[in-house]
Design a protein around this motif. Sequence first.
Motif, PDB file in Angstrom:
ATOM      1  N   ALA A 104      43.597  48.551  31.668  1.00  0.00           N
ATOM      2  CA  ALA A 104      44.245  47.246  31.559  1.00  0.00           C
ATOM      3  C   ALA A 104      44.794  46.786  32.907  1.00  0.00           C
ATOM      4  O   ALA A 104      44.847  45.585  33.188  1.00  0.00           O
ATOM      5  N   LEU A 105      45.197  47.733  33.740  1.00  0.00           N
ATOM      6  CA  LEU A 105      45.681  47.369  35.080  1.00  0.00           C
ATOM      7  C   LEU A 105      44.554  46.750  35.899  1.00  0.00           C
ATOM      8  O   LEU A 105      44.772  45.808  36.676  1.00  0.00           O
ATOM      9  N   LEU A 106      43.356  47.273  35.749  1.00  0.00           N
ATOM     10  CA  LEU A 106      42.216  46.733  36.488  1.00  0.00           C
ATOM     11  C   LEU A 106      41.862  45.325  36.011  1.00  0.00           C
ATOM     12  O   LEU A 106      41.317  44.521  36.779  1.00  0.00           O
ATOM     13  N   ASP A 107      42.190  45.010  34.768  1.00  0.00           N
ATOM     14  CA  ASP A 107      41.905  43.678  34.227  1.00  0.00           C
ATOM     15  C   ASP A 107      42.844  42.606  34.761  1.00  0.00           C
ATOM     16  O   ASP A 107      42.652  41.411  34.474  1.00  0.00           O
ATOM     17  N   LEU A 108      43.874  42.990  35.538  1.00  0.00           N
ATOM     18  CA  LEU A 108      44.825  42.015  36.068  1.00  0.00           C
ATOM     19  C   LEU A 108      44.260  41.248  37.256  1.00  0.00           C
ATOM     20  O   LEU A 108      44.903  40.334  37.773  1.00  0.00           O
ATOM     21  N   GLU A 109      43.072  41.642  37.723  1.00  0.00           N
ATOM     22  CA  GLU A 109      42.350  40.901  38.758  1.00  0.00           C
ATOM     23  C   GLU A 109      43.129  40.794  40.058  1.00  0.00           C
ATOM     24  O   GLU A 109      43.194  39.734  40.689  1.00  0.00           O
ATOM     25  N   CYS A 110      43.731  41.908  40.460  1.00  0.00           N
ATOM     26  CA  CYS A 110      44.425  41.971  41.742  1.00  0.00           C
ATOM     27  C   CYS A 110      44.262  43.375  42.304  1.00  0.00           C
ATOM     28  O   CYS A 110      43.863  44.294  41.569  1.00  0.00           O
ATOM     29  N   PRO A 111      44.549  43.595  43.581  1.00  0.00           N
ATOM     30  CA  PRO A 111      44.416  44.939  44.143  1.00  0.00           C
ATOM     31  C   PRO A 111      45.339  45.934  43.442  1.00  0.00           C
ATOM     32  O   PRO A 111      46.469  45.602  43.067  1.00  0.00           O
ATOM     33  N   VAL A 112      44.843  47.156  43.257  1.00  0.00           N
ATOM     34  CA  VAL A 112      45.629  48.248  42.682  1.00  0.00           C
ATOM     35  C   VAL A 112      45.810  49.300  43.761  1.00  0.00           C
ATOM     36  O   VAL A 112      44.843  49.908  44.218  1.00  0.00           O
ATOM     37  N   ILE A 113      47.051  49.487  44.185  1.00  0.00           N
ATOM     38  CA  ILE A 113      47.365  50.490  45.207  1.00  0.00           C
ATOM     39  C   ILE A 113      47.761  51.752  44.473  1.00  0.00           C
ATOM     40  O   ILE A 113      48.784  51.784  43.778  1.00  0.00           O
ATOM     41  N   ASP A 114      46.948  52.786  44.608  1.00  0.00           N
ATOM     42  CA  ASP A 114      47.090  53.997  43.801  1.00  0.00           C
ATOM     43  C   ASP A 114      47.556  55.147  44.681  1.00  0.00           C
ATOM     44  O   ASP A 114      46.793  55.683  45.480  1.00  0.00           O
ATOM     45  N   THR A 115      48.809  55.563  44.515  1.00  0.00           N
ATOM     46  CA  THR A 115      49.350  56.672  45.306  1.00  0.00           C
ATOM     47  C   THR A 115      49.150  58.025  44.640  1.00  0.00           C
ATOM     48  O   THR A 115      49.532  59.050  45.202  1.00  0.00           O
ATOM     49  N   ARG A 116      48.561  58.026  43.430  1.00  0.00           N
ATOM     50  CA  ARG A 116      48.435  59.272  42.658  1.00  0.00           C
ATOM     51  C   ARG A 116      46.987  59.614  42.276  1.00  0.00           C
ATOM     52  O   ARG A 116      46.769  60.551  41.524  1.00  0.00           O
ATOM     53  N   ASN A 117      46.029  58.819  42.753  1.00  0.00           N
ATOM     54  CA  ASN A 117      44.624  59.040  42.404  1.00  0.00           C
ATOM     55  C   ASN A 117      44.400  58.918  40.901  1.00  0.00           C
ATOM     56  O   ASN A 117      43.486  59.537  40.341  1.00  0.00           O
ATOM     57  N   ALA A 118      45.229  58.122  40.240  1.00  0.00           N
ATOM     58  CA  ALA A 118      45.187  58.021  38.785  1.00  0.00           C
ATOM     59  C   ALA A 118      43.917  57.334  38.297  1.00  0.00           C
ATOM     60  O   ALA A 118      43.356  57.726  37.267  1.00  0.00           O
ATOM     61  N   ILE A 119      43.460  56.310  38.997  1.00  0.00           N
ATOM     62  CA  ILE A 119      42.288  55.557  38.546  1.00  0.00           C
ATOM     63  C   ILE A 119      41.023  56.398  38.681  1.00  0.00           C
ATOM     64  O   ILE A 119      40.226  56.512  37.739  1.00  0.00           O
ATOM     65  N   ALA A 120      40.837  57.005  39.850  1.00  0.00           N
ATOM     66  CA  ALA A 120      39.623  57.799  40.078  1.00  0.00           C
ATOM     67  C   ALA A 120      39.563  58.987  39.134  1.00  0.00           C
ATOM     68  O   ALA A 120      38.485  59.343  38.635  1.00  0.00           O
ATOM     69  N   ARG A 121      40.698  59.629  38.866  1.00  0.00           N
ATOM     70  CA  ARG A 121      40.688  60.800  37.992  1.00  0.00           C
ATOM     71  C   ARG A 121      40.286  60.453  36.563  1.00  0.00           C
ATOM     72  O   ARG A 121      39.878  61.328  35.806  1.00  0.00           O
ATOM     73  N   ARG A 122      40.382  59.198  36.221  1.00  0.00           N
ATOM     74  CA  ARG A 122      39.996  58.774  34.875  1.00  0.00           C
ATOM     75  C   ARG A 122      38.597  58.164  34.856  1.00  0.00           C
ATOM     76  O   ARG A 122      38.167  57.636  33.821  1.00  0.00           O
ATOM     77  N   GLY A 123      37.924  58.213  35.982  1.00  0.00           N
ATOM     78  CA  GLY A 123      36.546  57.742  36.039  1.00  0.00           C
ATOM     79  C   GLY A 123      36.404  56.237  35.881  1.00  0.00           C
ATOM     80  O   GLY A 123      35.343  55.759  35.458  1.00  0.00           O
ATOM     81  N   LEU A 124      37.432  55.473  36.219  1.00  0.00           N
ATOM     82  CA  LEU A 124      37.409  54.024  36.070  1.00  0.00           C
ATOM     83  C   LEU A 124      36.834  53.361  37.326  1.00  0.00           C
ATOM     84  O   LEU A 124      36.803  53.970  38.402  1.00  0.00           O
TER      85      LEU A 124
END
Length: 439
Positions: free
Chosen positions: A411-431
């Motif tokens: 849902a964060l990716l659906d906000l249509e803005c840059p996502v600054i990820d300090t925890r590698n949370a997005i990549a670890r979920r394969g998104l």
Amino acid sequence: MSLLDAIADKTARVGVVGLGYVGLPLAVTAAQRGFSVTGFDIDQSKMDRLDAHDSYIGAVASDDLRTLSDSGRLDWTTDFARLATCQAILICVPTPLTKQREPDLSFVTVTTREIARHIRPGTLVVLESTTYPGTTDEVLAPILAESGLTLGEDIFLGFSPEREDPGNARYNTSTIPKIVAGSGEMAGQLIESLYAGIVDQVVRVSTTQTAEAVKITENIFRAVNIALVNELKLVYDRMGIDVWEVIDGAATKPFGFMPFYPGPGLGGHCIPIDPFYLTWKAREYEVPTRFIELAGEINTAMPNHVIDRLREIVDRDAGKGLSRARILLVGIAYKKNVADMRESPAMKLLELLDEAGAEIAYIDPHVPEIPPMREYRQFTARPALDPAELKPGQFDAVLIATDHDAVDYAALLDLECPVIDTRNAIARRGLPMERVVKV
């Protein structure tokens, strides 16, 4: 009956001073193992919730509070005169830093003076709060001596560092090995016997100074290694290399490597604080602690690095400065899947964003409202945004500070803005990573 006998057959009443993340689980565990326990705290709001059998600590079930209270094995009070009824008193109060980053033992000294006022002959006093080597004998012992009772004969003193890890499903108070040490042989026997009746494994060391050094070493080890990977993150980022992939690759080696991960700063009561306790004490011995101090500098600087990168990304993608930017901060607790706010780096990020003039909202499934803290009082009672209210175009950037599992990252990716990820949370979920910047 001797104190040793009373501890061995669990007729000794245990008092636990400080009913926070350390004290409440310890009090509950001691009561579950058969001791009669009284918890002490100055915070009336905690008493009110305990009276309602409503646990405010994730590691303690509300049903256990009710069961133990109904059985008469656990009660709680703000009346420190009742310390006189306890044969073992365990001190679990905070040991923060001053603004000058020096040890603040005020909670320990005030508590010890209360104990000295009410203590009876034949009592064991144990400090669990993390501190510098020498505190038990140099600070607590003289205060307890003011009671007029003799240490080693009437009063017995020891140290056993807490090793709580909020949110850890594998280990709890009873299953984490317990380091213990006494000031003198009899105190050592008493503290070893007491904790053997509470936890599964007790490890006795020779002196209280050694026990104090054990705990501080554990946390310095983590702080230094986190600083190392934070520095590697900066280097590899400049080279175009993903530090998370590097660490995961290195972790496949079955020996000689232990993975630590970078982040937006250090959180929790121990790791951001304990190294400075030792560097302060080391000055007394004229020993430099350059390695530890450098690690502290690197970790302390990480929130500023994150905000600098965020500023660059917002300027590049939204064409505006932070003073006009709308930022969604994801996760306000210091670590994933807990509500613990102690020394949370997310709060430093919030402060820096606020100082820059940004419009900030936050979501956190575990922290619906920012609680009162010793610092950041300007944010007290700020509520979390309902994730259901998130809409595309609402924010100029999303900043992930704490990677709670209960967050809907898609849902964060659906906000249509840059996502600054300090925890590698997005990549670890394969998104998808198109809008994601690892920082």
